[in-house]
Write a protein that holds these residues in place. Structure first.
Motif, PDB file in Angstrom:
ATOM      1  N   GLY A 187      -2.300   0.077   0.855  1.00 41.84           N
ATOM      2  CA  GLY A 187      -1.005   0.361   1.443  1.00 41.84           C
ATOM      3  C   GLY A 187      -1.058   1.170   2.717  1.00 41.84           C
ATOM      4  O   GLY A 187      -0.024   1.625   3.216  1.00 41.84           O
ATOM      5  N   LYS A 188      -2.234   1.355   3.292  1.00 36.61           N
ATOM      6  CA  LYS A 188      -2.326   2.088   4.558  1.00 36.61           C
ATOM      7  C   LYS A 188      -3.647   1.775   5.249  1.00 36.61           C
ATOM      8  O   LYS A 188      -4.647   1.453   4.594  1.00 36.61           O
ATOM      9  N   ALA A 197       5.063  -3.531   6.691  1.00 38.78           N
ATOM     10  CA  ALA A 197       4.411  -2.254   6.990  1.00 38.78           C
ATOM     11  C   ALA A 197       5.150  -1.524   8.102  1.00 38.78           C
ATOM     12  O   ALA A 197       5.851  -2.131   8.921  1.00 38.78           O
ATOM     13  N   GLU A 224       1.416   1.691   7.507  1.00 39.02           N
ATOM     14  CA  GLU A 224       1.571   2.144   6.125  1.00 39.02           C
ATOM     15  C   GLU A 224       2.613   1.295   5.419  1.00 39.02           C
ATOM     16  O   GLU A 224       3.615   0.896   6.023  1.00 39.02           O
ATOM     17  N   ALA A 225       2.368   1.003   4.158  1.00 33.94           N
ATOM     18  CA  ALA A 225       3.303   0.229   3.338  1.00 33.94           C
ATOM     19  C   ALA A 225       3.296   0.827   1.930  1.00 33.94           C
ATOM     20  O   ALA A 225       2.724   0.235   1.000  1.00 33.94           O
ATOM     21  N   GLU A 230       5.409   0.962  -0.325  1.00 32.70           N
ATOM     22  CA  GLU A 230       6.060   0.117  -1.340  1.00 32.70           C
ATOM     23  C   GLU A 230       5.356  -1.227  -1.486  1.00 32.70           C
ATOM     24  O   GLU A 230       5.825  -2.100  -2.211  1.00 32.70           O
ATOM     25  N   GLY A 231       4.251  -1.405  -0.780  1.00 27.82           N
ATOM     26  CA  GLY A 231       3.510  -2.666  -0.844  1.00 27.82           C
ATOM     27  C   GLY A 231       3.974  -3.656   0.210  1.00 27.82           C
ATOM     28  O   GLY A 231       5.002  -3.473   0.859  1.00 27.82           O
TER      29      GLY A 231
END
Length: 437
Positions: free
Chosen positions: A111-112, A140, A154-155, A157-158
């Motif tokens: 996620g990042k 992202a 960055e994500a 929450e996916g």
């Protein structure tokens, strides 16, 4: 800093085995970050750029074991993600453009992902927008620290699968987005995707790891995201850019060379493009045989009799990495050729060095050069020169091997970035080349 000293004018003879493909290896090595399981890769070239990336992976916490020459295992089960925001990574990552491709795998899995503004060849503008626009399309968030020249995505929450139309068929951009999308939730469709053999290899490797990628070999890819990937074994293709370099070398030095195990089916337009210069290329099983061109080689003309023009294009067009080789080989052809470098604006600026050696070249603008071939009626002259990038460097080396007298090439670290032990391998077929400090 080392230099090459080359005594030109000698014919070569023998067999050359091409190294593993640099551009594929950089993608494949980043893909090992997508699973905690062991991944084994064979035919990895022993060159500067690849070795730098392996070092970065080790510093990130990947467990690396060398099994034999060119064969390594990688296990990414205990990564230190804090390294990505360290000063050490900012220094190491910025020295290697290929390091950008660690972002997609890390974003998909954790996620990042972070990357310093990467370096690489000085061959004109090579923007990164395609990479980050793809990540943003997947959900992202993008940030850029201008003072530290540091990118991040960055994500928390996916990632979510989506449809996207790429603004350019970027090879590294496509690779990065594929790796992120393979771990996204749902289906991702990528249109105008790059479809080079190395992208195909990456997709095949990911499918072997459990990914679900369809449309391999086309510019329309469909990726059904999966929650996890497992280990696999993979073999890197032979380097088609090196294969093209050896074809050009054989013609320029009037040498008889056999290039072994070239994976003909993945060479695309490369053989036929060299044939347009009049070079004889024979297929022997999966080898290329270049006979001695005693009477030189004559440039073909188009059906309407117009000037032969050779240009680059995204795959399946002719690769831009070989236009420098085409240019130098054309200096001894019988006839005239226009080389049109469409994809990069500064890759032809090394022609002044060839002009100093006696080549007849008109640089029309940053993208186009017209070459009037000597037809071997006069040899290029030896000189002292500096390699500006990988592909210009190997072109200057080919020119020096064909020239009369002894040439010196500085900044050969650029050549070492893309060609494995090139001086040793050339000496094995009769070249007079010495590496000196």
């Amino acid at each position: 800093m080392s230099v090459f000293q080359i005594e030109g004018g000698h014919k070569l003879k023998g067999e050359i085995i091409p190294q593993g493909a640099k551009n594929e290896a950089l993608q494949i090595l980043c893909a090992v970050l997508m699973t905690p399981d062991k991944v084994t890769i064979s035919n990895i070239p022993d060159i500067r750029d690849v070795n730098k990336l392996i070092e970065i992976l080790g510093n990130l916490g990947v467990k690396i074991q060398k099994l034999s020459k060119g064969k390594f295992s990688f296990k990414s089960d205990a990564l230190n993600l804090d390294y990505l925001e360290s000063e050490q990574f900012k220094k190491e990552g910025s020295a290697l453009r290929g390091s950008i491709m660690i972002v997609g795998p890390l974003l998909g899995r954790f996620g990042k992902g972070y990357i310093p503004k990467p370096g690489g060849d000085k061959i004109g503008r090579r923007r990164l927008d395609t990479h980050f626009e793809g990540f943003i399309n997947l959900g992202a968030e993008f940030r850029y620290n201008k003072e530290e020249r540091f990118y991040g995505v960055e994500a928390p929450e996916g990632l979510k699968g989506t449809y996207m139309l790429l603004d350019e068929a970027s090879v590294t951009g496509t690779a990065n987005i594929i790796m992120a999308a393979a771990r996204a939730e749902g289906k991702t469709t990528i249109y105008n995707a790059a479809c080079e053999p190395y992208i195909q290899q990456l997709c095949k490797m990911l499918n072997a790891m459990g990914a679900k990628i369809e449309g391999i070999g086309s510019n329309l890819l469909t990726i059904e995201g999966v929650s996890e990937l497992h280990g696999c074994e993979h073999t890197v293709l032979p380097d088609m850019i090196e294969i093209g370099s050896w074809i050009g070398l054989a013609a320029m030095t009037k040498s008889e060379l056999t290039i072994k195990n070239v994976s003909w089916d993945n060479l695309g337009l490369i053989p036929d493009t060299f044939r347009k210069l009049g070079i004889t290329i024979e297929r022997v099983n999966d080898d290329i045989f270049i006979p001695e061109h005693k009477d030189g080689y004559k440039v073909e003309s188009f059906i309407d009799g117009s000037l032969m023009a050779i240009s680059d294009a995204p795959w399946p067009g002719f690769t831009p990495d070989l236009l420098s080789i085409i240019l130098v080989v054309a200096t001894q052809a019988q006839g005239e050729v226009m080389v049109h470098q469409k994809m990069f604006e500064s890759r032809l600026f090394f022609v002044d060095k060839l002009i100093d050696m006696g080549a007849k070249i008109i640089l029309c603008d940053p993208h186009r050069a017209t070459i009037i071939g000597h037809g071997f009626k006069s040899q290029l002259k030896a000189t002292t020169m500096t390699s500006p990038d990988i592909r210009a460097g190997i072109s200057l080396l080919i020119a020096a091997l064909s020239a009369k007298g002894t040439s010196t090439i500085h900044n050969i670290e650029q050549i070492d970035r893309g060609y494995e032990n090139i001086d040793e391998r050339l000496r094995a077929v009769g070249a007079k080349i010495i590496r000196m400090d």
